[in-house]
Design an enzyme around this catalytic site. Structure first.
Site, PDB file in Angstrom:
ATOM      1  CE  LYS A  46      -1.969  -1.038   3.924  1.00 17.15           C
ATOM      2  NZ  LYS A  46      -1.249  -2.310   4.187  1.00 17.15           N
ATOM      3  NE  ARG A 100       6.658  -0.549   9.994  1.00 19.31           N
ATOM      4  CZ  ARG A 100       5.468  -0.463   9.413  1.00 19.31           C
ATOM      5  NH1 ARG A 100       5.341   0.171   8.256  1.00 19.31           N
ATOM      6  NH2 ARG A 100       4.404  -0.985   9.962  1.00 19.31           N
ATOM      7  NE  ARG A 137      -3.813  -1.132   9.938  1.00 20.17           N
ATOM      8  CZ  ARG A 137      -2.718  -0.548   9.452  1.00 20.17           C
ATOM      9  NH1 ARG A 137      -2.687   0.738   9.240  1.00 20.17           N
ATOM     10  NH2 ARG A 137      -1.665  -1.274   9.166  1.00 20.17           N
ATOM     11  NE  ARG A 143       7.360  -2.915   6.060  1.00 17.87           N
ATOM     12  CZ  ARG A 143       6.038  -2.776   6.155  1.00 17.87           C
ATOM     13  NH1 ARG A 143       5.374  -2.090   5.252  1.00 17.87           N
ATOM     14  NH2 ARG A 143       5.378  -3.324   7.151  1.00 17.87           N
ATOM     15  NE  ARG A 184       2.048  -4.792  11.456  1.00 21.61           N
ATOM     16  CZ  ARG A 184       2.996  -4.354  10.645  1.00 21.61           C
ATOM     17  NH1 ARG A 184       4.208  -4.854  10.699  1.00 21.61           N
ATOM     18  NH2 ARG A 184       2.720  -3.401   9.784  1.00 21.61           N
TER      19      ARG A 184
HETATM   20  P1  ADP Z   1       2.305  -1.759   3.219  1.00 24.71           P
HETATM   21  O1  ADP Z   1       2.339  -0.257   3.124  1.00 24.71           O
HETATM   22  O2  ADP Z   1       1.083  -2.347   2.577  1.00 24.71           O
HETATM   23  O3  ADP Z   1       2.518  -2.267   4.611  1.00 24.71           O
HETATM   24  P2  ADP Z   1       4.842  -1.635   1.763  1.00 24.71           P
HETATM   25  O4  ADP Z   1       4.532  -0.735   0.624  1.00 24.71           O
HETATM   26  O5  ADP Z   1       5.707  -1.093   2.842  1.00 24.71           O
HETATM   27  O6  ADP Z   1       3.519  -2.309   2.366  1.00 24.71           O
HETATM   28  O7  ADP Z   1       5.519  -2.959   1.145  1.00 24.71           O
HETATM   29  C1  ADP Z   1       5.900  -4.055   1.978  1.00 24.71           C
HETATM   30  C2  ADP Z   1       7.232  -4.626   1.491  1.00 24.71           C
HETATM   31  O8  ADP Z   1       7.056  -5.226   0.210  1.00 24.71           O
HETATM   32  C3  ADP Z   1       8.333  -3.583   1.315  1.00 24.71           C
HETATM   33  O9  ADP Z   1       9.550  -4.196   1.640  1.00 24.71           O
HETATM   34  C4  ADP Z   1       8.243  -3.224  -0.171  1.00 24.71           C
HETATM   35  O10 ADP Z   1       9.470  -2.722  -0.677  1.00 24.71           O
HETATM   36  C5  ADP Z   1       7.876  -4.560  -0.785  1.00 24.71           C
HETATM   37  N1  ADP Z   1       7.038  -4.446  -1.981  1.00 24.71           N
HETATM   38  C6  ADP Z   1       6.108  -3.492  -2.266  1.00 24.71           C
HETATM   39  N2  ADP Z   1       5.511  -3.738  -3.453  1.00 24.71           N
HETATM   40  C7  ADP Z   1       6.072  -4.895  -3.918  1.00 24.71           C
HETATM   41  C8  ADP Z   1       5.865  -5.699  -5.108  1.00 24.71           C
HETATM   42  N3  ADP Z   1       4.936  -5.360  -6.019  1.00 24.71           N
HETATM   43  N4  ADP Z   1       6.601  -6.816  -5.240  1.00 24.71           N
HETATM   44  C9  ADP Z   1       7.504  -7.171  -4.297  1.00 24.71           C
HETATM   45  N5  ADP Z   1       7.748  -6.480  -3.174  1.00 24.71           N
HETATM   46  C10 ADP Z   1       7.042  -5.351  -2.980  1.00 24.71           C
HETATM   47  P1  AMP Z   2       1.286   0.710   9.029  1.00 22.45           P
HETATM   48  O1  AMP Z   2       2.436   1.642   8.934  1.00 22.45           O
HETATM   49  O2  AMP Z   2       0.109   1.138   8.223  1.00 22.45           O
HETATM   50  O3  AMP Z   2       1.682  -0.734   8.778  1.00 22.45           O
HETATM   51  O4  AMP Z   2       0.778   0.772  10.558  1.00 22.45           O
HETATM   52  C1  AMP Z   2       1.634   0.376  11.619  1.00 22.45           C
HETATM   53  C2  AMP Z   2       0.824   0.243  12.906  1.00 22.45           C
HETATM   54  O5  AMP Z   2       0.250   1.513  13.263  1.00 22.45           O
HETATM   55  C3  AMP Z   2      -0.364  -0.725  12.846  1.00 22.45           C
HETATM   56  O6  AMP Z   2       0.015  -2.073  13.065  1.00 22.45           O
HETATM   57  C4  AMP Z   2      -1.242  -0.166  13.972  1.00 22.45           C
HETATM   58  O7  AMP Z   2      -0.755  -0.543  15.237  1.00 22.45           O
HETATM   59  C5  AMP Z   2      -1.040   1.348  13.831  1.00 22.45           C
HETATM   60  N1  AMP Z   2      -2.044   1.951  12.917  1.00 22.45           N
HETATM   61  C6  AMP Z   2      -1.799   2.564  11.726  1.00 22.45           C
HETATM   62  N2  AMP Z   2      -2.937   3.003  11.181  1.00 22.45           N
HETATM   63  C7  AMP Z   2      -3.933   2.655  12.030  1.00 22.45           C
HETATM   64  C8  AMP Z   2      -5.349   2.790  12.012  1.00 22.45           C
HETATM   65  N3  AMP Z   2      -5.991   3.392  10.993  1.00 22.45           N
HETATM   66  N4  AMP Z   2      -6.057   2.307  13.058  1.00 22.45           N
HETATM   67  C9  AMP Z   2      -5.429   1.720  14.094  1.00 22.45           C
HETATM   68  N5  AMP Z   2      -4.114   1.520  14.161  1.00 22.45           N
HETATM   69  C10 AMP Z   2      -3.353   1.987  13.150  1.00 22.45           C
END
Ligand code: ADP
Ligand code: AMP
Length: 213
Positions: free
Chosen positions: A13, A160, A88, A127, A171
Site C-alpha cells: 500500500k 521496523r 482499518r 522490508r 498483524r
Molecule cells: P504496506 O504499506 O502495505 O505495509 P509496503 O509498501 O511497505 O507495504 O511494502 C511491503 C514490502 O514489500 C516492502 O519491503 C516493499 O518494498 C515490498 N514491496 C512493495 N511492493 C512490492 C511488489 N509489487 N513486489 C515485491 N515487493 C514489494
Molecule cells: P502501518 O504503517 O500502516 O503498517 O501501521 C503500523 C501500525 O500503526 C499498525 O500495526 C497499527 O498498530 C497502527 N495503525 C496505523 N494506522 C492505524 C489505524 N488506521 N487504526 C489503528 N491503528 C493503526
C-alpha cells in the site's frame, strides 16, 4: 480525488501510495507514518500508540480518528489525498464516510492491493523503511540504489520494530478480523477496485493508473 489503499500489512500500500502521490501531486496520508513520527518525537500520543503497535494491535479508534480527520482538513488536502493505513476498522470507515458526506465528498477509489498471506511474511521480513520520509524498500524485491540508504532523502534505512515475525503474525490476524471487512464495505459503496499485488511494483502501479485514469 480521494483514494483509500486497502490490503494486508506488507501488501505494498505504502509503495503504491507514494507512486500515486508523486504522479497526481496529492499528499500521502499514512496513519502509521504519523504514529511513528509521534513516537520519534516522544509525544503523549506516540507513547500511547507505541504500546499497541509493538504488539501488532490496532491503535484504538479514539486516538486514530480525530488525528486523521484533523490531517485531511489541512489545506494541502483540498485537491484530494491518498489514505494509506486508514480506515482499518468499520467504525473508522463510517466516520470517514460521514465526515466526507458533510463536505459533499466521498471516497472515489478504494484500491485493494491483493497479496496472499504466504507472500506477506517474506515481504515484511525484507522490508527496510526510511525513518525520515517513510519510503519503503525491500532487500530483494525493491532495493534502494545504494544499500541501506533512502533514494528519496538520503537517510539511513531501518527495519521496523513491528516487522518481526511474531508481530507480523498478529498483524495479519488483526487484518483478517478487523480490516478485511472493509473490502465488502467499499464494494457496497461502489468504490472498490482490486489489483493483483503479487506483480512487480511497476506493473501494479500501471494497473492502478489505468483504474484512476
Ligand atoms: P504496506 O504499506 O502495505 O505495509 P509496503 O509498501 O511497505 O507495504 O511494502 C511491503 C514490502 O514489500 C516492502 O519491503 C516493499 O518494498 C515490498 N514491496 C512493495 N511492493 C512490492 C511488489 N509489487 N513486489 C515485491 N515487493 C514489494
Ligand atoms: P502501518 O504503517 O500502516 O503498517 O501501521 C503500523 C501500525 O500503526 C499498525 O500495526 C497499527 O498498530 C497502527 N495503525 C496505523 N494506522 C492505524 C489505524 N488506521 N487504526 C489503528 N491503528 C493503526
Amino acid at each position: 480525488m480521494i483514494i483509500v489503499m486497502l490490503g494486508a500489512p506488507g501488501a505494498g500500500k505504502g509503495t503504491q501510495a507514494a507512486m500515486i502521490c508523486d504522479k497526481y501531486d496529492i499528499p500521502h496520508v499514512s496513519t502509521g507514518d504519523i504514529f511513528r513520527a509521534n513516537i520519534k518525537n516522544g509525544t503523549e500520543l506516540g507513547k500511547k500508540a507505541k504500546a499497541f503497535m509493538d504488539e501488532g494491535k490496532l491503535v484504538p479508534d479514539e486516538l486514530t480518528i480525530e488525528l486523521l480527520l484533523d490531517r485531511v482538513s489541512q489545506d494541502d488536502c483540498a485537491k484530494g489525498y491518498v489514505l494509506d493505513g486508514f480506515p482499518r476498522t468499520i467504525p473508522q470507515a463510517e466516520v470517514l464516510t460521514n465526515a466526507l458526506a458533510k463536505a459533499g465528498e466521498k471516497v472515489d477509489f478504494a484500491i485493494n492491493v491483493d497479496v496472499p498471506d504466504e507472500n506477506i511474511i517474506k515481504r515484511m521480513s525484507g522490508r527496510r523503511s526510511c525513518p525520515k520520509c517513510g519510503a519503503s524498500y525491500h532487500v530483494e524485491f525493491v532495493p534502494p540504489k545504494k544499500e541501506g540508504i533512502c533514494d528519496v532523502c538520503g537517510s539511513e534505512l531501518i527495519q521496523r520494530e513491528d516487522d518481526k515475525p511474531e508481530t507480523v503474525k498478529n498483524r495479519l490476524s488483526v487484518y483478517h478480523d478487523q480490516t478485511q471487512p472493509l473490502i465488502e464495505y467499499y464494494e457496497k459503496a461502489g468504490a472498490l477496485q482490486a489489483v493483483d499485488g503479487t506483480k512487480d511494483k511497476d506493473e501494479v502501479f500501471a494497473d492502478i493508473v489505468s483504474i484512476l485514469g
